[in-house]
Design a protein around this motif. Sequence first.
Motif, mmCIF file in Angstrom:
data_model
loop_
_atom_site.group_PDB
_atom_site.id
_atom_site.type_symbol
_atom_site.label_atom_id
_atom_site.label_comp_id
_atom_site.label_asym_id
_atom_site.label_seq_id
_atom_site.Cartn_x
_atom_site.Cartn_y
_atom_site.Cartn_z
ATOM 1 N N GLY A 113 0.820 -1.203 0.000
ATOM 2 C CA GLY A 113 0.000 0.000 0.000
ATOM 3 C C GLY A 113 0.854 1.253 0.000
ATOM 4 N N ASN A 114 0.207 2.409 -0.105
ATOM 5 C CA ASN A 114 0.916 3.681 -0.086
ATOM 6 C C ASN A 114 -0.018 4.779 0.405
ATOM 7 O OD1 ASN A 114 0.135 5.646 -2.632
ATOM 8 N ND2 ASN A 114 -0.293 3.487 -3.060
ATOM 9 N N TYR A 115 0.569 5.912 0.777
ATOM 10 C CA TYR A 115 -0.211 7.026 1.301
ATOM 11 C C TYR A 115 -0.958 7.818 0.226
ATOM 12 C CZ TYR A 115 2.353 6.820 5.775
ATOM 13 O OH TYR A 115 2.876 6.442 6.965
ATOM 14 N N TRP A 116 -0.421 7.834 -0.980
ATOM 15 C CA TRP A 116 -0.800 8.887 -1.917
ATOM 16 C C TRP A 116 -1.855 8.500 -2.948
ATOM 17 C CZ3 TRP A 116 5.067 9.850 -3.000
ATOM 18 C CH2 TRP A 116 5.643 10.480 -1.887
ATOM 19 N N TYR A 117 -1.678 7.323 -3.567
ATOM 20 C CA TYR A 117 -2.493 7.051 -4.752
ATOM 21 C C TYR A 117 -3.245 5.725 -4.635
ATOM 22 C CZ TYR A 117 0.862 10.501 -6.425
ATOM 23 O OH TYR A 117 1.644 11.618 -6.549
ATOM 24 N N GLU A 118 -4.522 5.805 -4.956
ATOM 25 C CA GLU A 118 -5.337 4.594 -4.941
ATOM 26 C C GLU A 118 -5.140 3.799 -6.229
ATOM 27 O OE1 GLU A 118 -9.967 3.276 -4.011
ATOM 28 O OE2 GLU A 118 -9.402 5.399 -4.085
ATOM 29 N N MET A 158 12.013 18.522 -13.065
ATOM 30 C CA MET A 158 12.407 17.496 -12.095
ATOM 31 C C MET A 158 13.459 17.992 -11.109
ATOM 32 S SD MET A 158 10.450 14.932 -12.618
ATOM 33 C CE MET A 158 11.246 13.675 -11.631
ATOM 34 N N TYR A 159 14.058 19.169 -11.387
ATOM 35 C CA TYR A 159 14.988 19.766 -10.424
ATOM 36 C C TYR A 159 14.313 20.830 -9.558
ATOM 37 C CZ TYR A 159 19.273 17.533 -12.050
ATOM 38 O OH TYR A 159 20.253 16.618 -12.343
ATOM 39 N N GLU A 160 13.097 21.195 -9.892
ATOM 40 C CA GLU A 160 12.406 22.277 -9.206
ATOM 41 C C GLU A 160 11.841 21.786 -7.872
ATOM 42 O OE1 GLU A 160 10.995 26.366 -9.290
ATOM 43 O OE2 GLU A 160 12.358 25.267 -10.616
ATOM 44 N N ALA A 161 12.054 22.578 -6.815
ATOM 45 C CA ALA A 161 11.413 22.274 -5.528
ATOM 46 C C ALA A 161 9.956 22.734 -5.596
ATOM 47 C CB ALA A 161 12.149 22.983 -4.396
ATOM 48 N N PRO A 162 8.982 22.044 -5.034
ATOM 49 C CA PRO A 162 9.133 20.811 -4.232
ATOM 50 C C PRO A 162 8.948 19.529 -5.049
ATOM 51 C CG PRO A 162 6.899 21.586 -4.043
ATOM 52 C CD PRO A 162 7.582 22.527 -5.005
ATOM 53 N N TYR A 163 8.925 19.671 -6.366
ATOM 54 C CA TYR A 163 8.596 18.508 -7.192
ATOM 55 C C TYR A 163 9.694 17.436 -7.148
ATOM 56 C CZ TYR A 163 5.538 22.187 -8.972
ATOM 57 O OH TYR A 163 4.654 23.216 -9.072
ATOM 58 N N ARG A 164 10.928 17.875 -7.017
ATOM 59 C CA ARG A 164 12.023 16.892 -7.113
ATOM 60 C C ARG A 164 11.909 15.812 -6.037
ATOM 61 N NH1 ARG A 164 16.489 15.865 -9.704
ATOM 62 N NH2 ARG A 164 18.223 14.795 -8.659
ATOM 63 N N ASP A 165 11.800 16.205 -4.794
ATOM 64 C CA ASP A 165 11.725 15.209 -3.719
ATOM 65 C C ASP A 165 10.505 14.315 -3.888
ATOM 66 O OD1 ASP A 165 14.029 16.143 -2.591
ATOM 67 O OD2 ASP A 165 13.031 17.420 -1.115
ATOM 68 N N LYS A 166 9.449 14.874 -4.371
ATOM 69 C CA LYS A 166 8.211 14.124 -4.517
ATOM 70 C C LYS A 166 8.312 13.042 -5.574
ATOM 71 C CE LYS A 166 3.297 14.883 -5.577
ATOM 72 N NZ LYS A 166 2.273 15.918 -5.868
ATOM 73 N N TRP A 167 9.079 13.331 -6.663
ATOM 74 C CA TRP A 167 9.095 12.409 -7.809
ATOM 75 C C TRP A 167 10.420 11.683 -8.001
ATOM 76 C CZ3 TRP A 167 4.557 11.171 -9.630
ATOM 77 C CH2 TRP A 167 3.495 12.073 -9.494
ATOM 78 N N PHE A 242 5.853 0.004 -10.945
ATOM 79 C CA PHE A 242 6.471 1.092 -10.183
ATOM 80 C C PHE A 242 6.084 1.105 -8.712
ATOM 81 C CE2 PHE A 242 2.298 2.509 -11.423
ATOM 82 C CZ PHE A 242 1.841 3.224 -10.324
ATOM 83 N N TRP A 243 5.063 0.341 -8.305
ATOM 84 C CA TRP A 243 4.484 0.499 -6.966
ATOM 85 C C TRP A 243 5.519 0.338 -5.855
ATOM 86 C CZ3 TRP A 243 0.185 2.986 -6.315
ATOM 87 C CH2 TRP A 243 -0.818 2.929 -7.271
ATOM 88 N N ASN A 244 6.377 -0.650 -5.976
ATOM 89 C CA ASN A 244 7.367 -0.864 -4.905
ATOM 90 C C ASN A 244 8.316 0.310 -4.760
ATOM 91 O OD1 ASN A 244 6.347 -3.354 -4.144
ATOM 92 N ND2 ASN A 244 7.718 -4.501 -5.488
ATOM 93 N N PHE A 245 8.623 0.973 -5.863
ATOM 94 C CA PHE A 245 9.492 2.152 -5.802
ATOM 95 C C PHE A 245 8.757 3.312 -5.132
ATOM 96 C CE2 PHE A 245 11.439 -0.455 -8.961
ATOM 97 C CZ PHE A 245 12.784 -0.163 -8.911
ATOM 98 N N LEU A 246 7.481 3.461 -5.432
ATOM 99 C CA LEU A 246 6.679 4.499 -4.790
ATOM 100 C C LEU A 246 6.574 4.248 -3.290
ATOM 101 C CD1 LEU A 246 4.644 6.852 -4.721
ATOM 102 C CD2 LEU A 246 2.869 5.219 -5.373
#
Length: 555
Positions: A113-118, A158-167, A242-246
């Motif tokens: 499971g994960n916090y973000w996406y169903e 992909m280098y822009e905050a806050p997107y980088r940490d998120k993705w 990708f789920w395990n990486f997320l």
Amino acid sequence: MKKYKQSLFLLFMVFTAVLLISCTPEVEEEDDGKVSYTVKHLLHIDHDTYEVYETYTVSDIDVGSEVTLDALIIEGYEPKEKTITLTITETDNLIEFIYEPPTYLYELIFNGGNYWYETRDDMVDDWISDYNNFAGTSYTLETLPMTKETMLDIGQFMYEAPYRDKWLWLLRYLRVEGSSTNKSAVNALLNQPNYEAFIAHNPNNQFAASYEIRAFIKGKQFVDDPNFISSDYSQTSLKDGFWNFLIASQQNMFYDTMFEVTLPTMLYKEGYKFYGWYLREDFYGEPVTTIHQAAALYARFDGENPIDSIVIENEVEYMEKGTKWALDLTIMPQNASYTDLTYNIKESNIATIDENGVIKALNEGEFTLKIFGTNGRLLKELTMNVYPKDDIILTFNEGYNGFAIVGEQFEIELEGVGRNASSANYSFVVADESIVSMSEPGVFNAVKAGQTQIHIYNIDTLVMSYTIMVHETLSTETRIDQLLQLLASGHNSVATGFNLVTRYETTNEWRDPRHESVNTYLFDDLIIDSESYPMPPNLKQSGARPSTEFILVHD
């Protein structure tokens, strides 16, 4: 007039005196350089809540002196400072100890499971929304362009905050599953410290990374630039892998936790429903909503209509060694979402179970059967015993060799083996008490020479009869004479001679003729092996022949 002036003067003097008295500063009680200080002991009982454990004031202290105090020992709390030293001033002298509960670590096991996406679609929509906010565009999944000259600013995004940490998790996935031409660019996007270094690493990085990321988001293969064709994300394994990486990107280990924590209630896993956090990996017991001490918590996911219970229709109390038992199970409700089951018996030396639910009892002992759902949830737990087949074991006293001499006493101890035998009520009955008598249960006396039986009953059922022989007392000389006569009469000087080959060469054999005899009394059936045992082929060309050993077994 004069009296009036005198009265006015006196009134003035009184007023002045009162005014001077009222304006004179109040003198503290400790007017000799002595002051006081206050001590407080506070318990930190919640995030922003403190409770007074103890407070007191100490007086008659010299200004400029030092006071050193040690923290108290309070069960369940640790002081932030073990010792405090205060230099006394004229005012505001306070020593304050704060006590906090010990910290603990807890871990959340997401189980996919994960916090973000169903769903994957939720993740894709969120990425496109973030990119639109960055680039000032209004793309949707359907309108997201797949041409080689568009969206080349994805690297900057992909280098822009806050997107980088998120993705970052997305880059970790694509550097593994990306095409051979593009994954190095994705790896550079992940590891280079900034966009300028990313481009300096390879000017083509902006193309390759943009193409690979867009292909994944669209769930397609980017083919518009033949030099940087992406992986084919229309393949389910790549599209949904990708789920395990997320999940790995989301914090699941929490350190230095001090107070009670309310656990998250929104957790997602595509195709499943979240049913809460459990303290056991097999989801046994009830879910918990808060945690206040070290623990591992496991997220339970199940179908919309989960299994409530399992009924074993042919449940038995025990098994007998060597038998099999095929489980007859009913799942409740019968329209449960996921009905596949797995079985486990840890004590595999006692019993085993196959994938079809057939148990085989191997050895005496106790075993525990566990039945799990597809998500690892423990649905049924059953402890059972395996018993040996019913039997009895007779143990005789030391020195008893199969018969008794008149006047001797011997004992028989009986042990029941098996479920029914071990709990049975056994008794002895002597068939002919003129030959053998029983003085107490299991204790027998040889009365006269002869043969009789000792019957063993389970209440009223005869389960075994043991034959006992009683001999007269014999002198040593008489006994030896009888044995020698017996052996002499049984001697059989047979025999069939044969040649023993003691040495073997290519052209010669040395033979040693032997003539044997045997005593037939020592055997139930006399069998003489007269077979020839030549040298095995190709084993030896010359020299001493290897010996052929014979082992003769008799009773």
